[in-house]
Design a protein around this motif. Structure first.
Motif, PDB file in Angstrom:
ATOM      1  N   ALA A 174      -5.576  10.808  -7.984  1.00  0.00           N
ATOM      2  CA  ALA A 174      -6.597  11.632  -7.331  1.00  0.00           C
ATOM      3  C   ALA A 174      -6.424  13.101  -7.691  1.00  0.00           C
ATOM      4  O   ALA A 174      -7.394  13.828  -7.906  1.00  0.00           O
ATOM      5  N   ARG A 175      -5.188  13.532  -7.782  1.00  0.00           N
ATOM      6  CA  ARG A 175      -4.921  14.935  -8.104  1.00  0.00           C
ATOM      7  C   ARG A 175      -5.300  15.238  -9.554  1.00  0.00           C
ATOM      8  O   ARG A 175      -5.824  16.302  -9.866  1.00  0.00           O
ATOM      9  N   ALA A 176      -5.032  14.295 -10.457  1.00  0.00           N
ATOM     10  CA  ALA A 176      -5.408  14.502 -11.854  1.00  0.00           C
ATOM     11  C   ALA A 176      -6.921  14.535 -12.013  1.00  0.00           C
ATOM     12  O   ALA A 176      -7.447  15.296 -12.828  1.00  0.00           O
ATOM     13  N   LEU A 177      -7.630  13.730 -11.226  1.00  0.00           N
ATOM     14  CA  LEU A 177      -9.096  13.724 -11.299  1.00  0.00           C
ATOM     15  C   LEU A 177      -9.690  15.025 -10.796  1.00  0.00           C
ATOM     16  O   LEU A 177     -10.599  15.591 -11.406  1.00  0.00           O
ATOM     17  N   THR A 178      -9.194  15.505  -9.669  1.00  0.00           N
ATOM     18  CA  THR A 178      -9.778  16.687  -9.047  1.00  0.00           C
ATOM     19  C   THR A 178      -9.181  17.989  -9.567  1.00  0.00           C
ATOM     20  O   THR A 178      -9.796  19.043  -9.466  1.00  0.00           O
ATOM     21  N   GLY A 179      -7.965  17.921 -10.127  1.00  0.00           N
ATOM     22  CA  GLY A 179      -7.275  19.123 -10.565  1.00  0.00           C
ATOM     23  C   GLY A 179      -6.689  19.924  -9.435  1.00  0.00           C
ATOM     24  O   GLY A 179      -6.242  21.056  -9.625  1.00  0.00           O
ATOM     25  N   ASP A 180      -6.624  19.324  -8.246  1.00  0.00           N
ATOM     26  CA  ASP A 180      -6.161  20.072  -7.078  1.00  0.00           C
ATOM     27  C   ASP A 180      -5.487  19.112  -6.103  1.00  0.00           C
ATOM     28  O   ASP A 180      -6.031  18.054  -5.785  1.00  0.00           O
ATOM     29  N   GLN A 181      -4.302  19.476  -5.626  1.00  0.00           N
ATOM     30  CA  GLN A 181      -3.562  18.586  -4.732  1.00  0.00           C
ATOM     31  C   GLN A 181      -4.285  18.383  -3.405  1.00  0.00           C
ATOM     32  O   GLN A 181      -4.365  17.261  -2.890  1.00  0.00           O
ATOM     33  N   THR A 182      -4.812  19.440  -2.834  1.00  0.00           N
ATOM     34  CA  THR A 182      -5.479  19.330  -1.534  1.00  0.00           C
ATOM     35  C   THR A 182      -6.693  18.418  -1.616  1.00  0.00           C
ATOM     36  O   THR A 182      -6.884  17.523  -0.786  1.00  0.00           O
ATOM     37  N   SER A 183      -7.528  18.631  -2.631  1.00  0.00           N
ATOM     38  CA  SER A 183      -8.714  17.779  -2.795  1.00  0.00           C
ATOM     39  C   SER A 183      -8.324  16.334  -3.056  1.00  0.00           C
ATOM     40  O   SER A 183      -8.906  15.399  -2.501  1.00  0.00           O
ATOM     41  N   GLY A 184      -7.316  16.151  -3.913  1.00  0.00           N
ATOM     42  CA  GLY A 184      -6.864  14.801  -4.213  1.00  0.00           C
ATOM     43  C   GLY A 184      -6.354  14.089  -2.983  1.00  0.00           C
ATOM     44  O   GLY A 184      -6.650  12.905  -2.756  1.00  0.00           O
ATOM     45  N   ASP A 185      -5.601  14.798  -2.164  1.00  0.00           N
ATOM     46  CA  ASP A 185      -5.067  14.189  -0.943  1.00  0.00           C
ATOM     47  C   ASP A 185      -6.162  13.846   0.058  1.00  0.00           C
ATOM     48  O   ASP A 185      -6.045  12.889   0.825  1.00  0.00           O
ATOM     49  N   ARG A 186      -7.235  14.617   0.064  1.00  0.00           N
ATOM     50  CA  ARG A 186      -8.353  14.297   0.952  1.00  0.00           C
ATOM     51  C   ARG A 186      -8.966  12.948   0.562  1.00  0.00           C
ATOM     52  O   ARG A 186      -9.314  12.139   1.419  1.00  0.00           O
ATOM     53  N   TYR A 187      -9.098  12.732  -0.738  1.00  0.00           N
ATOM     54  CA  TYR A 187      -9.635  11.453  -1.211  1.00  0.00           C
ATOM     55  C   TYR A 187      -8.682  10.304  -0.889  1.00  0.00           C
ATOM     56  O   TYR A 187      -9.108   9.209  -0.515  1.00  0.00           O
ATOM     57  N   ALA A 188      -7.393  10.544  -1.044  1.00  0.00           N
ATOM     58  CA  ALA A 188      -6.414   9.512  -0.722  1.00  0.00           C
ATOM     59  C   ALA A 188      -6.456   9.179   0.771  1.00  0.00           C
ATOM     60  O   ALA A 188      -6.383   8.003   1.163  1.00  0.00           O
ATOM     61  N   ALA A 189      -6.591  10.210   1.597  1.00  0.00           N
ATOM     62  CA  ALA A 189      -6.665   9.990   3.045  1.00  0.00           C
ATOM     63  C   ALA A 189      -7.923   9.221   3.420  1.00  0.00           C
ATOM     64  O   ALA A 189      -7.889   8.305   4.256  1.00  0.00           O
ATOM     65  N   ALA A 190      -9.039   9.559   2.789  1.00  0.00           N
ATOM     66  CA  ALA A 190     -10.292   8.840   3.057  1.00  0.00           C
ATOM     67  C   ALA A 190     -10.173   7.382   2.633  1.00  0.00           C
ATOM     68  O   ALA A 190     -10.712   6.476   3.294  1.00  0.00           O
ATOM     69  N   ILE A 215       0.834  -1.201   0.000  1.00  0.00           N
ATOM     70  CA  ILE A 215       0.000   0.000   0.000  1.00  0.00           C
ATOM     71  C   ILE A 215       0.869   1.252   0.000  1.00  0.00           C
ATOM     72  O   ILE A 215       0.583   2.223  -0.707  1.00  0.00           O
ATOM     73  N   GLY A 216       1.948   1.218   0.784  1.00  0.00           N
ATOM     74  CA  GLY A 216       2.859   2.358   0.825  1.00  0.00           C
ATOM     75  C   GLY A 216       3.484   2.648  -0.523  1.00  0.00           C
ATOM     76  O   GLY A 216       3.644   3.810  -0.913  1.00  0.00           O
ATOM     77  N   SER A 217       3.799   1.587  -1.272  1.00  0.00           N
ATOM     78  CA  SER A 217       4.394   1.764  -2.599  1.00  0.00           C
ATOM     79  C   SER A 217       3.386   2.324  -3.592  1.00  0.00           C
ATOM     80  O   SER A 217       3.750   3.083  -4.497  1.00  0.00           O
ATOM     81  N   ALA A 218       2.127   1.942  -3.427  1.00  0.00           N
ATOM     82  CA  ALA A 218       1.090   2.373  -4.373  1.00  0.00           C
ATOM     83  C   ALA A 218       0.532   3.755  -4.051  1.00  0.00           C
ATOM     84  O   ALA A 218      -0.018   4.426  -4.934  1.00  0.00           O
ATOM     85  N   LEU A 219       0.679   4.200  -2.813  1.00  0.00           N
ATOM     86  CA  LEU A 219       0.040   5.441  -2.381  1.00  0.00           C
ATOM     87  C   LEU A 219       0.443   6.672  -3.186  1.00  0.00           C
ATOM     88  O   LEU A 219      -0.437   7.483  -3.546  1.00  0.00           O
ATOM     89  N   PRO A 220       1.727   6.877  -3.520  1.00  0.00           N
ATOM     90  CA  PRO A 220       2.062   8.074  -4.311  1.00  0.00           C
ATOM     91  C   PRO A 220       1.326   8.114  -5.646  1.00  0.00           C
ATOM     92  O   PRO A 220       0.947   9.187  -6.117  1.00  0.00           O
ATOM     93  N   TYR A 221       1.089   6.949  -6.231  1.00  0.00           N
ATOM     94  CA  TYR A 221       0.427   6.909  -7.529  1.00  0.00           C
ATOM     95  C   TYR A 221      -1.088   7.089  -7.380  1.00  0.00           C
ATOM     96  O   TYR A 221      -1.735   7.646  -8.264  1.00  0.00           O
ATOM     97  N   LEU A 222      -1.625   6.652  -6.258  1.00  0.00           N
ATOM     98  CA  LEU A 222      -3.026   6.944  -5.967  1.00  0.00           C
ATOM     99  C   LEU A 222      -3.217   8.444  -5.810  1.00  0.00           C
ATOM    100  O   LEU A 222      -4.185   9.021  -6.309  1.00  0.00           O
ATOM    101  N   ARG A 223      -2.282   9.093  -5.133  1.00  0.00           N
ATOM    102  CA  ARG A 223      -2.354  10.536  -4.945  1.00  0.00           C
ATOM    103  C   ARG A 223      -2.227  11.252  -6.285  1.00  0.00           C
ATOM    104  O   ARG A 223      -2.911  12.250  -6.533  1.00  0.00           O
ATOM    105  N   ARG A 224      -1.348  10.757  -7.158  1.00  0.00           N
ATOM    106  CA  ARG A 224      -1.223  11.353  -8.484  1.00  0.00           C
ATOM    107  C   ARG A 224      -2.548  11.244  -9.239  1.00  0.00           C
ATOM    108  O   ARG A 224      -2.998  12.211  -9.863  1.00  0.00           O
TER     109      ARG A 224
END
Length: 266
Positions: free
Chosen positions: A21-37, A10-19
């Protein structure tokens, strides 16, 4: 799989999940919220990941469940680039952009895309092709390429031209990029990280954005994990070297269509 092994996967995959999420939302903060959830959901029930074909697929599948449940929001702004992006996205076939990002940028197979999105394999393939067509229709612009390797630069020029865009120039250094940007304002910047004179593509992009204003940026690097740390603002679009033509085509179409202005600060 042991708890330690699962945590490592999961730790290895997380940076790519964040990437993603950020591409989907267009915003790092919003993307990170989804990754955290997503992580919170996995911690509450790790079987959601264990039962998937791989931990990475499981992680993205959990994310998608949350994404769909919340209505896949991008912005609540009434004006500005993200509001315009929301209007564009409303015209796309439902789930097509997600399928395209998963298949091209995140390099999931169509069967994995189907598992993540909980749809059939045929539907996943149709969604990817639909997204390619819808996002390419009517989009054209000026692209500045910042790349010091001649062969790669020529390849990128060819891809950009095939998509119907005009290359404003190819820069090999930070100063060269700034000079080209001043001569012919680009709508999109495609940038390598390490340049010919050991200058930084990141610095070149930030100089350009300071002079020209916000515009979409795609970074290319052989070490994406170094940029996806969560310690600082990160690019919305990041391609790993060696890249495929399909990845570049998809990222350019996404960036032009979505007009994300998130970039990386050194």
């Amino acid at each position: 799989m042991t708890t330690q092994d699962l945590s490592s996967e999961i730790g290895s995959a997380l940076p790519y999940l964040r990437r993603y999420a950020r591409a989907l939302t267009g915003d790092q903060t919003s993307g990170d919220r989804y990754a955290a959830a997503t992580l919170e959901a996995v911690l509450a029930d790790r079987n959601m990941v264990i039962e998937a074909s791989s931990p990475k697929v499981g992680l993205f599948k959990v994310f998608h469940g949350i994404w769909v449940t919340t209505g896949a929001p991008v912005t609540t702004e009434s004006d500005g680039p993200r509001a315009a992006a929301q209007k564009h996205l409303a015209r796309l076939t439902t789930n097509s952009r997600e399928a395209l990002l998963l298949h091209t940028i995140e390099e999931f197979s169509l069967s994995a895309v189907a598992e993540i999105m909980q749809i059939g394999g045929d539907e996943a393939e149709i969604l990817v092709e639909t997204a390619r067509r819808e996002m390419a229709d009517g989009l054209s612009g000026r692209v500045l390429i910042i790349e010091d390797e001649a062969i790669i630069a020529m390849d990128l020029e060819s891809i950009v031209a095939d998509l119907g865009h005009r290359v404003t120039g190819v820069a090999r250094t930070r100063d060269g990029a700034v000079a080209l940007g001043a001569q012919d304002t680009p709508d999109l910047i495609l940038a390598d990280i390490q340049l010919a004179d050991n200058s930084s593509g990141v610095d070149a992009v930030n100089d350009l954005l300071a002079d020209l204003g916000e515009r979409p940026v795609i970074f290319i690097t052989a070490f994406p994990e170094r940029l996806l740390t969560g310690d600082k603002p990160e690019p919305a679009f990041l391609i790993s070297k060696p890249y495929s033509e399909e990845q570049v085509r998809s990222a350019i179409s996404q960036a032009m269509f979505f007009s994300s202005t998130e970039t990386l600060k050194a």
